[in-house]
Design a protein around this motif. Structure first.
Motif, PDB file in Angstrom:
ATOM      1  N   LYS A  92       4.237  10.456  -6.720  1.00 26.23           N
ATOM      2  CA  LYS A  92       5.203  10.855  -7.747  1.00 26.23           C
ATOM      3  C   LYS A  92       4.477  11.230  -9.042  1.00 26.23           C
ATOM      4  N   SER A  93       3.467  10.458  -9.398  1.00 30.40           N
ATOM      5  CA  SER A  93       2.678  10.766 -10.589  1.00 30.40           C
ATOM      6  C   SER A  93       1.933  12.080 -10.437  1.00 30.40           C
ATOM      7  N   GLU A  94       1.393  12.311  -9.253  1.00 27.05           N
ATOM      8  CA  GLU A  94       0.693  13.573  -8.984  1.00 27.05           C
ATOM      9  C   GLU A  94       1.639  14.767  -9.137  1.00 27.05           C
ATOM     10  N   ILE A 110       3.204  19.424 -12.249  1.00 25.01           N
ATOM     11  CA  ILE A 110       4.258  20.233 -12.869  1.00 25.01           C
ATOM     12  C   ILE A 110       3.945  20.448 -14.346  1.00 25.01           C
ATOM     13  N   SER A 111       3.489  19.414 -15.015  1.00 25.32           N
ATOM     14  CA  SER A 111       3.085  19.536 -16.408  1.00 25.32           C
ATOM     15  C   SER A 111       1.933  20.532 -16.551  1.00 25.32           C
ATOM     16  N   LEU A 112       0.961  20.396 -15.684  1.00 21.26           N
ATOM     17  CA  LEU A 112      -0.191  21.304 -15.696  1.00 21.26           C
ATOM     18  C   LEU A 112       0.242  22.740 -15.404  1.00 21.26           C
ATOM     19  N   LEU A 113       1.215  22.899 -14.524  1.00 24.52           N
ATOM     20  CA  LEU A 113       1.737  24.229 -14.190  1.00 24.52           C
ATOM     21  C   LEU A 113       2.221  24.947 -15.449  1.00 24.52           C
ATOM     22  N   PHE A 114       2.985  24.256 -16.279  1.00 25.14           N
ATOM     23  CA  PHE A 114       3.490  24.863 -17.509  1.00 25.14           C
ATOM     24  C   PHE A 114       2.357  25.267 -18.448  1.00 25.14           C
ATOM     25  N   ARG A 115       1.359  24.404 -18.559  1.00 25.84           N
ATOM     26  CA  ARG A 115       0.237  24.721 -19.453  1.00 25.84           C
ATOM     27  C   ARG A 115      -0.570  25.903 -18.932  1.00 25.84           C
ATOM     28  N   VAL A 116      -0.798  25.950 -17.617  1.00 26.19           N
ATOM     29  CA  VAL A 116      -1.622  27.022 -17.046  1.00 26.19           C
ATOM     30  C   VAL A 116      -0.863  28.352 -17.032  1.00 26.19           C
ATOM     31  N   MET A 117       0.454  28.301 -16.908  1.00 29.79           N
ATOM     32  CA  MET A 117       1.234  29.541 -16.943  1.00 29.79           C
ATOM     33  C   MET A 117       1.055  30.252 -18.281  1.00 29.79           C
ATOM     34  N   ILE A 166       1.404  21.014  -5.612  1.00 29.61           N
ATOM     35  CA  ILE A 166       2.801  20.577  -5.700  1.00 29.61           C
ATOM     36  C   ILE A 166       3.435  20.565  -4.310  1.00 29.61           C
ATOM     37  N   ILE A 167       3.205  21.614  -3.548  1.00 35.45           N
ATOM     38  CA  ILE A 167       3.754  21.686  -2.183  1.00 35.45           C
ATOM     39  C   ILE A 167       3.164  20.582  -1.317  1.00 35.45           C
ATOM     40  N   MET A 168       1.846  20.409  -1.399  1.00 30.20           N
ATOM     41  CA  MET A 168       1.172  19.394  -0.591  1.00 30.20           C
ATOM     42  C   MET A 168       1.668  17.990  -0.952  1.00 30.20           C
ATOM     43  N   SER A 169       1.768  17.704  -2.228  1.00 28.51           N
ATOM     44  CA  SER A 169       2.244  16.388  -2.668  1.00 28.51           C
ATOM     45  C   SER A 169       3.680  16.142  -2.211  1.00 28.51           C
ATOM     46  N   THR A 170       4.492  17.170  -2.216  1.00 31.51           N
ATOM     47  CA  THR A 170       5.874  17.046  -1.766  1.00 31.51           C
ATOM     48  C   THR A 170       5.930  16.676  -0.290  1.00 31.51           C
ATOM     49  N   TYR A 171       5.130  17.335   0.521  1.00 26.89           N
ATOM     50  CA  TYR A 171       5.086  17.009   1.951  1.00 26.89           C
ATOM     51  C   TYR A 171       4.602  15.572   2.173  1.00 26.89           C
ATOM     52  N   LEU A 172       3.559  15.181   1.459  1.00 28.57           N
ATOM     53  CA  LEU A 172       3.012  13.838   1.633  1.00 28.57           C
ATOM     54  C   LEU A 172       3.984  12.767   1.141  1.00 28.57           C
ATOM     55  N   LEU A 173       4.686  13.042   0.052  1.00 25.71           N
ATOM     56  CA  LEU A 173       5.682  12.101  -0.444  1.00 25.71           C
ATOM     57  C   LEU A 173       6.817  11.951   0.560  1.00 25.71           C
ATOM     58  N   LYS A 204       0.840  -1.203   0.000  1.00 25.21           N
ATOM     59  CA  LYS A 204       0.000   0.000   0.000  1.00 25.21           C
ATOM     60  C   LYS A 204       0.875   1.253   0.000  1.00 25.21           C
ATOM     61  N   ASN A 205       1.920   1.259   0.823  1.00 23.42           N
ATOM     62  CA  ASN A 205       2.819   2.407   0.901  1.00 23.42           C
ATOM     63  C   ASN A 205       3.524   2.633  -0.437  1.00 23.42           C
ATOM     64  N   LEU A 206       3.970   1.550  -1.083  1.00 20.03           N
ATOM     65  CA  LEU A 206       4.631   1.679  -2.382  1.00 20.03           C
ATOM     66  C   LEU A 206       3.675   2.237  -3.433  1.00 20.03           C
ATOM     67  N   LYS A 207       2.426   1.803  -3.401  1.00 13.57           N
ATOM     68  CA  LYS A 207       1.433   2.318  -4.341  1.00 13.57           C
ATOM     69  C   LYS A 207       1.192   3.810  -4.118  1.00 13.57           C
ATOM     70  N   ILE A 208       1.118   4.205  -2.861  1.00 13.40           N
ATOM     71  CA  ILE A 208       0.907   5.625  -2.541  1.00 13.40           C
ATOM     72  C   ILE A 208       2.097   6.457  -2.999  1.00 13.40           C
ATOM     73  N   ILE A 209       3.312   5.946  -2.792  1.00 14.49           N
ATOM     74  CA  ILE A 209       4.518   6.660  -3.226  1.00 14.49           C
ATOM     75  C   ILE A 209       4.485   6.860  -4.746  1.00 14.49           C
ATOM     76  N   GLU A 210       4.165   5.814  -5.468  1.00 13.14           N
ATOM     77  CA  GLU A 210       4.093   5.922  -6.927  1.00 13.14           C
ATOM     78  C   GLU A 210       2.996   6.896  -7.350  1.00 13.14           C
ATOM     79  N   TRP A 211       1.874   6.844  -6.671  1.00 19.85           N
ATOM     80  CA  TRP A 211       0.769   7.766  -6.974  1.00 19.85           C
ATOM     81  C   TRP A 211       1.190   9.213  -6.727  1.00 19.85           C
TER      82      TRP A 211
END
Length: 105
Positions: free
Chosen positions: A22-24, A29-36, A51-58, A13-20
């Motif tokens: 990372k994908s998030e 980041i991809s969306l950031l470039f498009r929205v900019m 991005i900040i929230m995902s970084t903390y959770l990762l 479960k932890n490995l799946k969350i880590i992969e999720w």
């Protein structure tokens, strides 16, 4: 045997969350470039927050506490200030960020 399965499930479960997470991060980041390009300020702030929230959770899933991440961030900012990072030299943003982080505590 039952305890082993619980531990194994927890690791999986932890490995799946880590992969999720990372994908998030990559998706945001991809969306950031498009929205900019579109200059949608509301959406841009939402993405940066994600991005900040995902970084903390990762970091948490990788075994670091939020406090450890905050302390490391502060130290890294100080290193960049001392190394006269370009953004610090031009704008003073790193000093401002460090002050902001210290004021939160």
């Amino acid at each position: 045997m039952k305890k082993f399965k619980a531990i194994e499930g927890s690791i999986t479960k932890n490995l799946k969350i880590i992969e999720w997470l990372k994908s998030e991060l990559l998706a945001n980041i991809s969306l950031l470039f498009r929205v900019m390009i579109k200059q949608n300020e509301t959406k841009l702030l939402e993405i940066l927050t994600n991005i900040i929230m995902s970084t903390y959770l990762l970091a948490k899933r990788l075994g670091y506490s939020f406090d450890q991440l905050d302390r490391k961030l502060e130290k890294q900012i100080e290193v960049n200030i001392n190394n006269k990072h370009q953004i610090e030299a031009w704008y003073g943003d790193l000093s401002e960020l460090l002050e902001h982080l210290k004021d939160r505590n």
